[in-house]
Design a protein around this motif. Structure first.
Motif, PDB file in Angstrom:
ATOM      1  N   UNK A  42       0.829  -1.203   0.000  1.00  0.00           N
ATOM      2  CA  UNK A  42       0.000   0.000   0.000  1.00  0.00           C
ATOM      3  C   UNK A  42       0.862   1.251   0.000  1.00  0.00           C
ATOM      4  N   UNK A  43       1.933   1.218   0.781  1.00  0.00           N
ATOM      5  CA  UNK A  43       2.831   2.383   0.829  1.00  0.00           C
ATOM      6  C   UNK A  43       3.493   2.629  -0.531  1.00  0.00           C
ATOM      7  N   UNK A  44       3.827   1.530  -1.198  1.00  0.00           N
ATOM      8  CA  UNK A  44       4.442   1.658  -2.535  1.00  0.00           C
ATOM      9  C   UNK A  44       3.452   2.307  -3.507  1.00  0.00           C
ATOM     10  N   UNK A  45       2.196   1.859  -3.450  1.00  0.00           N
ATOM     11  CA  UNK A  45       1.192   2.410  -4.381  1.00  0.00           C
ATOM     12  C   UNK A  45       0.893   3.878  -4.096  1.00  0.00           C
ATOM     13  N   UNK A  46       0.889   4.264  -2.822  1.00  0.00           N
ATOM     14  CA  UNK A  46       0.656   5.678  -2.487  1.00  0.00           C
ATOM     15  C   UNK A  46       1.766   6.532  -3.093  1.00  0.00           C
ATOM     16  N   UNK A  47       2.987   6.008  -3.026  1.00  0.00           N
ATOM     17  CA  UNK A  47       4.127   6.749  -3.589  1.00  0.00           C
ATOM     18  C   UNK A  47       4.050   6.757  -5.113  1.00  0.00           C
ATOM     19  N   UNK A  48       3.721   5.609  -5.710  1.00  0.00           N
ATOM     20  CA  UNK A  48       3.678   5.501  -7.185  1.00  0.00           C
ATOM     21  C   UNK A  48       2.580   6.359  -7.799  1.00  0.00           C
ATOM     22  N   UNK A  49       1.393   6.300  -7.200  1.00  0.00           N
ATOM     23  CA  UNK A  49       0.231   6.916  -7.856  1.00  0.00           C
ATOM     24  C   UNK A  49       0.004   8.371  -7.460  1.00  0.00           C
ATOM     25  N   UNK A  50       0.524   8.755  -6.285  1.00  0.00           N
ATOM     26  CA  UNK A  50       0.264  10.128  -5.818  1.00  0.00           C
ATOM     27  C   UNK A  50       1.542  10.875  -5.476  1.00  0.00           C
TER      28      UNK A  50
END
Ligand SMILES: Cc1cc2nc3c(=O)[nH]c(=O)nc-3n(C[C@H](O)[C@H](O)[C@H](O)COP(=O)(O)O)c2cc1C
Length: 202
Positions: A42-50
């Motif tokens: 989840x932390x990776x996706x928050x960084x990737x997408x936002x």
């Protein structure tokens, strides 16, 4: 006993970070106490997408988010993935509702088999056993038969399966409005008042 001003929110590593950030912001702005869990993916996706970079340690995440959302210190609680001391690990807490947004197929499957192998899965297991409200926002496309079977199994025991499927009948003018459509549906299911979008026919 149940405290309607509290909510558990888990963010897992599926596409859909804008939904979780908006949801978190709306909850905190409404003065609802949020018990937040973010998986490593989840932390990776928050960084990737936002481009929203959060530290690994829960206490550091708490510090950053309290500053970012300008909320009271005790309105937000952040727990690590193996933080078994969290109230969410036990049915004795008073949080009536848990939302997993977005929910990966991995977390969906763990919840469906009751694995309880991290705090997110355990907290969801607790909500099910205590017959409280659990809302999953599963994101994948296409869905396989395994995904669909897991969703059907959970739906049959009262879990709300709420895919992030925005309607376009309200003629959105921006991506933000599309995000709000989905967040509004989640808030409706959680029984939280909002004015994110007009209701059909009103
Ligand atoms: C960029 C990226 C996008 C991903 N999108 C999805 C997705 O939409 N749905 C999904 O189920 N998994 C997706 N994954 C895979 C999950 O992150 C992966 O299965 C992870 O182990 C899930 O762990 P979690 O459930 O603990 O967050 C994605 C991974 C990455 C790196």
């Amino acid at each position: 006993m149940i405290d309607n001003k509290q909510i558990a929110l888990a963010i897992t590593g599926a596409s859909g970070a804008p939904y979780s950030k908006r949801l978190l912001g709306v909850l905190l702005a409404q003065g609802i106490t949020v018990h937040l869990m973010i998986s490593a993916a989840g932390r990776i996706l928050l960084a990737d997408e936002l481009n929203w970079k959060l530290p690994a340690r829960a206490s550091d995440v708490h510090k950053q988010l309290v500053a970012e959302f300008d909320c009271a210190d005790d309105l937000l609680h952040v727990y690590g993935e193996q933080q078994w001391s969290s109230p969410l690990a036990s049915g004795s807490h008073r949080v009536p509702t848990m939302i997993v947004c977005p929910c990966t197929m991995g977390t969906l499957s763990s919840i469906a088999v009751g694995s309880s192998d991290n705090l997110i899965n355990r907290a969801a297991d607790v909500m099910i056993k205590e017959q409280r409200k659990l809302i999953l926002v599963p994101r994948e496309t296409p869905f396989s038969a395994i995904h669909l079977e897991n969703m059907l199994k959970l739906s049959r025991i009262g879990v709300c399966i709420l895919p992030p499927s925005p309607g376009f009948y309200f003629n959105p003018n921006s991506v933000d409005e599309i995000i709000d459509f989905v967040v509004a549906k989640i808030l409706d299911q959680a029984g939280i008042e909002h004015h994110l979008m007009p209701r059909w026919g009103e």
